[in-house]
Design a protein around this motif. Structure first.
Motif, PDB file in Angstrom:
ATOM      1  N   HIS A   1       9.657 -12.898 -14.619  1.00  0.00           N
ATOM      2  CA  HIS A   1       9.639 -13.521 -13.294  1.00  0.00           C
ATOM      3  C   HIS A   1       8.487 -12.972 -12.455  1.00  0.00           C
ATOM      4  N   GLN A   2       7.916 -13.849 -11.647  1.00  0.00           N
ATOM      5  CA  GLN A   2       6.935 -13.385 -10.665  1.00  0.00           C
ATOM      6  C   GLN A   2       7.657 -12.470  -9.670  1.00  0.00           C
ATOM      7  N   THR A   3       6.921 -11.503  -9.126  1.00  0.00           N
ATOM      8  CA  THR A   3       7.467 -10.680  -8.041  1.00  0.00           C
ATOM      9  C   THR A   3       6.532 -10.823  -6.840  1.00  0.00           C
ATOM     10  N   PRO A   4       6.931 -10.305  -5.692  1.00  0.00           N
ATOM     11  CA  PRO A   4       6.028 -10.397  -4.532  1.00  0.00           C
ATOM     12  C   PRO A   4       4.783  -9.531  -4.688  1.00  0.00           C
ATOM     13  N   ILE A   5       4.774  -8.644  -5.690  1.00  0.00           N
ATOM     14  CA  ILE A   5       3.630  -7.742  -5.875  1.00  0.00           C
ATOM     15  C   ILE A   5       2.666  -8.353  -6.887  1.00  0.00           C
ATOM     16  N   ARG A   6       1.416  -8.538  -6.479  1.00  0.00           N
ATOM     17  CA  ARG A   6       0.422  -9.136  -7.369  1.00  0.00           C
ATOM     18  C   ARG A   6       0.239  -8.285  -8.624  1.00  0.00           C
ATOM     19  N   GLY A   7       0.313  -8.926  -9.794  1.00  0.00           N
ATOM     20  CA  GLY A   7       0.096  -8.219 -11.056  1.00  0.00           C
ATOM     21  C   GLY A   7       1.337  -7.568 -11.641  1.00  0.00           C
TER      22      GLY A   7
ATOM     23  N   ALA B   1      -2.299 -11.354 -20.444  1.00  0.00           N
ATOM     24  CA  ALA B   1      -2.188 -11.807 -19.057  1.00  0.00           C
ATOM     25  C   ALA B   1      -2.892 -10.830 -18.113  1.00  0.00           C
ATOM     26  N   ASP B   2      -3.246 -11.339 -16.949  1.00  0.00           N
ATOM     27  CA  ASP B   2      -3.911 -10.496 -15.962  1.00  0.00           C
ATOM     28  C   ASP B   2      -2.844  -9.801 -15.103  1.00  0.00           C
ATOM     29  N   LEU B   3      -2.145  -8.882 -15.732  1.00  0.00           N
ATOM     30  CA  LEU B   3      -1.033  -8.189 -15.076  1.00  0.00           C
ATOM     31  C   LEU B   3      -1.173  -6.693 -15.343  1.00  0.00           C
ATOM     32  N   HIS B   4      -0.675  -5.870 -14.457  1.00  0.00           N
ATOM     33  CA  HIS B   4      -0.789  -4.435 -14.722  1.00  0.00           C
ATOM     34  C   HIS B   4       0.551  -3.743 -14.943  1.00  0.00           C
ATOM     35  N   LYS B   5       1.645  -4.485 -14.718  1.00  0.00           N
ATOM     36  CA  LYS B   5       2.925  -3.793 -14.857  1.00  0.00           C
ATOM     37  C   LYS B   5       4.062  -4.777 -15.099  1.00  0.00           C
ATOM     38  N   VAL B   6       5.027  -4.360 -15.936  1.00  0.00           N
ATOM     39  CA  VAL B   6       6.267  -5.128 -16.109  1.00  0.00           C
ATOM     40  C   VAL B   6       7.423  -4.186 -15.776  1.00  0.00           C
ATOM     41  N   GLU B   7       8.329  -4.664 -14.945  1.00  0.00           N
ATOM     42  CA  GLU B   7       9.434  -3.817 -14.485  1.00  0.00           C
ATOM     43  C   GLU B   7      10.764  -4.503 -14.777  1.00  0.00           C
ATOM     44  N   LEU B   8      11.830  -3.738 -14.691  1.00  0.00           N
ATOM     45  CA  LEU B   8      13.167  -4.307 -14.879  1.00  0.00           C
ATOM     46  C   LEU B   8      14.193  -3.379 -14.252  1.00  0.00           C
ATOM     47  N   GLU B   9      15.408  -3.881 -14.141  1.00  0.00           N
ATOM     48  CA  GLU B   9      16.525  -3.030 -13.715  1.00  0.00           C
ATOM     49  C   GLU B   9      17.625  -3.129 -14.759  1.00  0.00           C
ATOM     50  N   VAL B  10      18.313  -2.024 -14.947  1.00  0.00           N
ATOM     51  CA  VAL B  10      19.352  -1.977 -15.981  1.00  0.00           C
ATOM     52  C   VAL B  10      20.474  -1.066 -15.485  1.00  0.00           C
TER      53      VAL B  10
ATOM     54  N   LEU C   1       0.744  -1.862 -18.128  1.00  0.00           N
ATOM     55  CA  LEU C   1       0.039  -2.693 -19.096  1.00  0.00           C
ATOM     56  C   LEU C   1      -1.433  -2.318 -19.067  1.00  0.00           C
ATOM     57  N   ALA C   2      -1.986  -2.132 -20.262  1.00  0.00           N
ATOM     58  CA  ALA C   2      -3.417  -1.806 -20.323  1.00  0.00           C
ATOM     59  C   ALA C   2      -4.211  -3.033 -19.926  1.00  0.00           C
ATOM     60  N   PRO C   3      -5.416  -2.839 -19.395  1.00  0.00           N
ATOM     61  CA  PRO C   3      -6.267  -4.001 -19.129  1.00  0.00           C
ATOM     62  C   PRO C   3      -6.452  -4.774 -20.417  1.00  0.00           C
ATOM     63  N   SER C   4      -6.665  -6.081 -20.351  1.00  0.00           N
ATOM     64  CA  SER C   4      -6.834  -6.916 -21.550  1.00  0.00           C
ATOM     65  C   SER C   4      -7.834  -6.290 -22.495  1.00  0.00           C
ATOM     66  N   GLY C   5      -7.493  -6.284 -23.793  1.00  0.00           N
ATOM     67  CA  GLY C   5      -8.398  -5.741 -24.792  1.00  0.00           C
ATOM     68  C   GLY C   5      -8.209  -4.257 -25.019  1.00  0.00           C
TER      69      GLY C   5
END
Ligand SMILES: CC(C)(COP(=O)(O)OP(=O)(O)OC[C@H]1O[C@@H](n2cnc3c(N)ncnc32)[C@H](O)[C@@H]1OP(=O)(O)O)[C@@H](O)C(=O)NCCC(=O)NCCS
Length: 174
Positions: A70-76, A108-117, A160-164
């Motif tokens: 899901h998109q979040t309010p924080i870019r990336g 993807a042009d993203l720097h982080k993936v988060e979740l809650e558990v 997430l590492a920069p692409s490549g």
């Protein structure tokens, strides 16, 4: 079992999976009763909003699990949610969904993936840890359940590492 990107046509099936897992009252934040039509509509809206969804199918082609970013309010930064029907767990479906999502995230042009558990969800925490997610915090008594009880959640995330630069990332799940 196989994983594929899900489309709006899968909304009802994915909603059905969420409804069944919610009825276990143990693993996910969603509480029953889940209104199938309303949840399917939310899934379609989510897809229109560029969220990403994968379906896990059993050998007969029935949808038995899903993973959503899901998109979040924080870019990336995106947030991850996933669940699999009880009868289909423990057979590599969680790993297959996570592999598919991480392939997508790497490009993807993203720097982080988060979740809650929930802190007592051992299987999920084990899966996330295996894939390089780390605990970033504890939300104490953050969620009020329908029965009035308060639940804490763990915040976990993976950078997430920069692409490549995927090779340099720790815990790439292989
Ligand atoms: C968490 C979940 C998605 C894992 O999917 P799964 O198909 O059962 O997992 P897999 O068979 O692919 O196993 C992947 C990893 O998950 C962990 N895992 C799975 N079942 C586990 C169990 N019973 N106990 C401990 N760890 C477990 C392990 O780390 C495992 O890696 P390993 O096989 O190398 O030991 C699934 O259990 C599920 O849908 N649970 C209910 C809903 C839920 O909790 N969703 C997450 C909410 S935050």
């Amino acid at each position: 079992m196989r994983v594929r990107r899900a489309t709006a046509d899968d909304a009802e099936a994915v909603a059905g999976v969420i409804r069944e897992v919610a009825e276990e009252r143990r693993w996910i934040a969603t509480e029953p009763p889940v209104d199938l039509a309303e949840r399917a509509e939310r899934i379609r809206a989510m897809l229109e909003n560029d969220d990403a969804l994968w379906a896990l199918e059993d050998d007969g082609g029935a949808v038995v699990g899903n993973l959503a970013l899901h998109q979040t309010p924080i870019r990336g930064v995106v947030s991850l949610g996933m669940c699999i029907l009880a009868g289909a767990r423990g057979r590599g479906g969680g790993r297959a969904l996570m592999d598919a999502a991480l392939l997508y995230l790497e490009a993807a042009d993203l720097h982080k993936v988060e979740l809650e558990v929930w802190p007592d969800n051992g299987p999920a925490i084990s899966l996330y840890t295996r894939y390089g997610f780390e605990v970033e915090g504890l939300r104490r008594n953050h969620y009020r359940r329908k029965d009035g009880s308060l639940r804490s959640s763990l915040i976990m995330a993976r950078l997430l590492a920069p692409s490549g630069d995927a090779q340099s990332r720790p815990g790439s799940g292989t």
